[in-house]
Design a protein around this motif. Structure first.
Motif, PDB file in Angstrom:
ATOM      1  N   SER A 113      92.357 -24.222  57.138  1.00  0.00           N
ATOM      2  CA  SER A 113      92.117 -22.808  57.417  1.00  0.00           C
ATOM      3  C   SER A 113      91.639 -22.096  56.153  1.00  0.00           C
ATOM      4  CB  SER A 113      93.372 -22.135  57.972  1.00  0.00           C
ATOM      5  OG  SER A 113      94.441 -22.202  57.044  1.00  0.00           O
ATOM      6  N   ARG A 114      91.049 -20.932  56.338  1.00  0.00           N
ATOM      7  CA  ARG A 114      90.410 -20.204  55.242  1.00  0.00           C
ATOM      8  C   ARG A 114      91.086 -18.843  55.055  1.00  0.00           C
ATOM      9  NH1 ARG A 114      85.275 -22.815  54.928  1.00  0.00           N
ATOM     10  NH2 ARG A 114      84.401 -21.181  53.636  1.00  0.00           N
ATOM     11  N   ILE A 115      90.979 -18.342  53.828  1.00  0.00           N
ATOM     12  CA  ILE A 115      91.512 -17.030  53.512  1.00  0.00           C
ATOM     13  C   ILE A 115      90.572 -16.366  52.513  1.00  0.00           C
ATOM     14  CG2 ILE A 115      92.988 -17.937  51.656  1.00  0.00           C
ATOM     15  CD1 ILE A 115      95.061 -15.839  52.395  1.00  0.00           C
ATOM     16  N   PRO A 116      90.220 -15.097  52.706  1.00  0.00           N
ATOM     17  CA  PRO A 116      89.312 -14.422  51.764  1.00  0.00           C
ATOM     18  C   PRO A 116      89.918 -14.330  50.372  1.00  0.00           C
ATOM     19  CG  PRO A 116      89.436 -13.212  53.841  1.00  0.00           C
ATOM     20  CD  PRO A 116      90.522 -14.247  53.879  1.00  0.00           C
ATOM     21  N   LEU A 117      89.094 -14.515  49.361  1.00  0.00           N
ATOM     22  CA  LEU A 117      89.592 -14.467  47.983  1.00  0.00           C
ATOM     23  C   LEU A 117      90.149 -13.107  47.621  1.00  0.00           C
ATOM     24  CD1 LEU A 117      86.807 -16.446  46.036  1.00  0.00           C
ATOM     25  CD2 LEU A 117      88.950 -17.319  46.975  1.00  0.00           C
ATOM     26  N   TYR A 118      89.484 -12.029  48.066  1.00  0.00           N
ATOM     27  CA  TYR A 118      89.840 -10.698  47.577  1.00  0.00           C
ATOM     28  C   TYR A 118      91.215 -10.228  48.045  1.00  0.00           C
ATOM     29  CZ  TYR A 118      89.056  -8.408  52.101  1.00  0.00           C
ATOM     30  OH  TYR A 118      89.152  -8.013  53.417  1.00  0.00           O
ATOM     31  N   ARG A 119      91.737 -10.811  49.128  1.00  0.00           N
ATOM     32  CA  ARG A 119      93.036 -10.342  49.631  1.00  0.00           C
ATOM     33  C   ARG A 119      94.099 -11.438  49.657  1.00  0.00           C
ATOM     34  NH1 ARG A 119      90.415  -9.903  55.258  1.00  0.00           N
ATOM     35  NH2 ARG A 119      91.363 -11.574  56.494  1.00  0.00           N
ATOM     36  N   SER A 120      94.001 -12.396  48.737  1.00  0.00           N
ATOM     37  CA  SER A 120      95.000 -13.465  48.656  1.00  0.00           C
ATOM     38  C   SER A 120      95.413 -13.687  47.211  1.00  0.00           C
ATOM     39  CB  SER A 120      94.433 -14.769  49.234  1.00  0.00           C
ATOM     40  OG  SER A 120      93.295 -15.191  48.520  1.00  0.00           O
ATOM     41  N   GLY A 121      96.629 -14.180  47.042  1.00  0.00           N
ATOM     42  CA  GLY A 121      97.094 -14.475  45.698  1.00  0.00           C
ATOM     43  C   GLY A 121      96.265 -15.551  45.032  1.00  0.00           C
TER      44      GLY A 121
END
Length: 252
Positions: A133-141
C-alpha cells in the motif's frame, strides 16, 4: 507517468484487477457499473483475466474474484527486494524493544510504499497498513523524514506534484507549515506523524542515510495515540535514532 494510458485495453484490465482487489468478489453488472463500461465490454475484460489465470468465477454465485496468481506475482517481486532481507533483523529488534508495529518503506515519486511490516501481536489494536500500500510523503512520518533530507527545490517539486488533501484535522496543507516541520525534523533527527494521515495513530520515523546522497528508504514505529503520549514519543525516538544509525551502516 501521468496522462492517458496509450493502450486502453491494458488500462481497463488493470482497473478491473484493482477493483476486485479492493472490493472483493463482484458480479458482472457490478463490474460493469463500477468500471463504467457496457456489459459486453466488461465481460471481455474479465474473461481475458480469467483466461490468464488472474480471475476465477465462483460457480455458486457467478461472481468474479482474484486468484492466488496475483499473490504469487507480488511475492516474486518482494523476493527480489534484497533490502528487506538486510533490514528485517533491525526492524524485528525495534519491534521487540518498542512493543509496537514497525514499518519499512521505499520512496516512489510523491508516495512511500510499504515494503515490510513487523507487527507486534501483543497489542490488541493492530495497524491497518499492508505491504504494497502507498502513503503520500507530505502527510506521513516516513515521508517527512525523507523530505527533510531533500533540498528546497526538491521539496517544492514534491509539494507541487502531490495532491494535497486534508484527510484529518491535523493534516499539513500549507507549504510554509511543511517547511517549518521539516526544519524541526532536521534538528532532532526524526519525524512525527501526529494523526496526519489516520485519526488516532501516531508514528515516530526516520530516513536511512545512504552513500552518494539521496534518500530512498525510511522506517517508523506506529501506535494508537493512547499508547503514544509525548513521553512515550521521546522514549521511542531514542530507539528509532539508534536503529537508524545501525541500519544506515548497511547502506554506506
Amino acid at each position: 507517468m501521468e496522462g492517458k494510458n496509450p493502450i486502453q485495453v491494458a488500462d481497463r484490465l488493470f482497473q478491473a484487477l484493482e477493483l476486485l482487489a479492493d472490493q472483493g468478489p463482484l458480479g458482472l453488472m457490478e463490474l460493469s457499473t463500477a468500471l463504467k463500461l457496457n456489459k459486453s465490454t466488461a465481460h471481455r475484460i474479465v474473461s481475458s483475466l480469467q483466461y490468464m489465470g488472474y480471475v476465477k468465477q465462483n460457480s455458486d454465485n457467478a461472481k468474479y474474484e482474484l486468484t492466488f496468481k496475483i499473490v504469487d506475482l507480488s511475492s516474486k517481486v518482494m523476493r527480489k527486494v534484497d533490502v528487506v532481507n538486510i533490514v528485517r533483523p533491525y526492524l524485528r529488534r525495534l519491534m521487540e524493544l518498542s512493543g509496537e508495529t514497525v514499518h519499512f518503506v521505499e520512496r516512489d515519486g510523491t508516495d512511500a510504499v510499504y515494503i515490510d511490516k513487523v507487527e507486534c501481536y501483543r497489542n490488541s489494536v493492530q495497524m491497518v497498513s499492508r505491504i504494497g500500500s502507498r502513503i503520500p510523503l507530505y502527510r506521513s512520518g516516513v515521508g517527512k523524514a525523507m523530505a527533510a533530507a531533500m533540498n528546497l527545490e526538491e521539496v517544492e517539486e514534491l509539494w507541487n506534484n502531490s495532491e494535497i488533501v486534508r484527510v484529518t484535522p491535523y493534516t499539513i496543507t500549507n507549504y510554509d507549515e511543511l517547511l517549518h516541520e521539516l526544519g524541526e525534523i532536521r534538528q532532532r533527527g526524526y519525524a512525527l506523524d501526529n494523526e496526519e494521515n489516520e485519526p488516532g495513530v501516531r508514528c515516530v520515523a526516520a530516513a536511512l542515510d545512504q552513500a552518494g546522497g539521496g534518500v530512498k528508504y525510511a522506517f517508523s514505529i506506529s501506535a494508537p495515540v493512547n499508547r503514544m503520549d509525548n513521553d512515550r514519543v521521546r522514549e521511542l525516538a531514542g530507539y528509532v535514532l539508534d536503529t537508524k544509525e545501525q541500519m544506515s551502516r548497511e547502506f554506506r
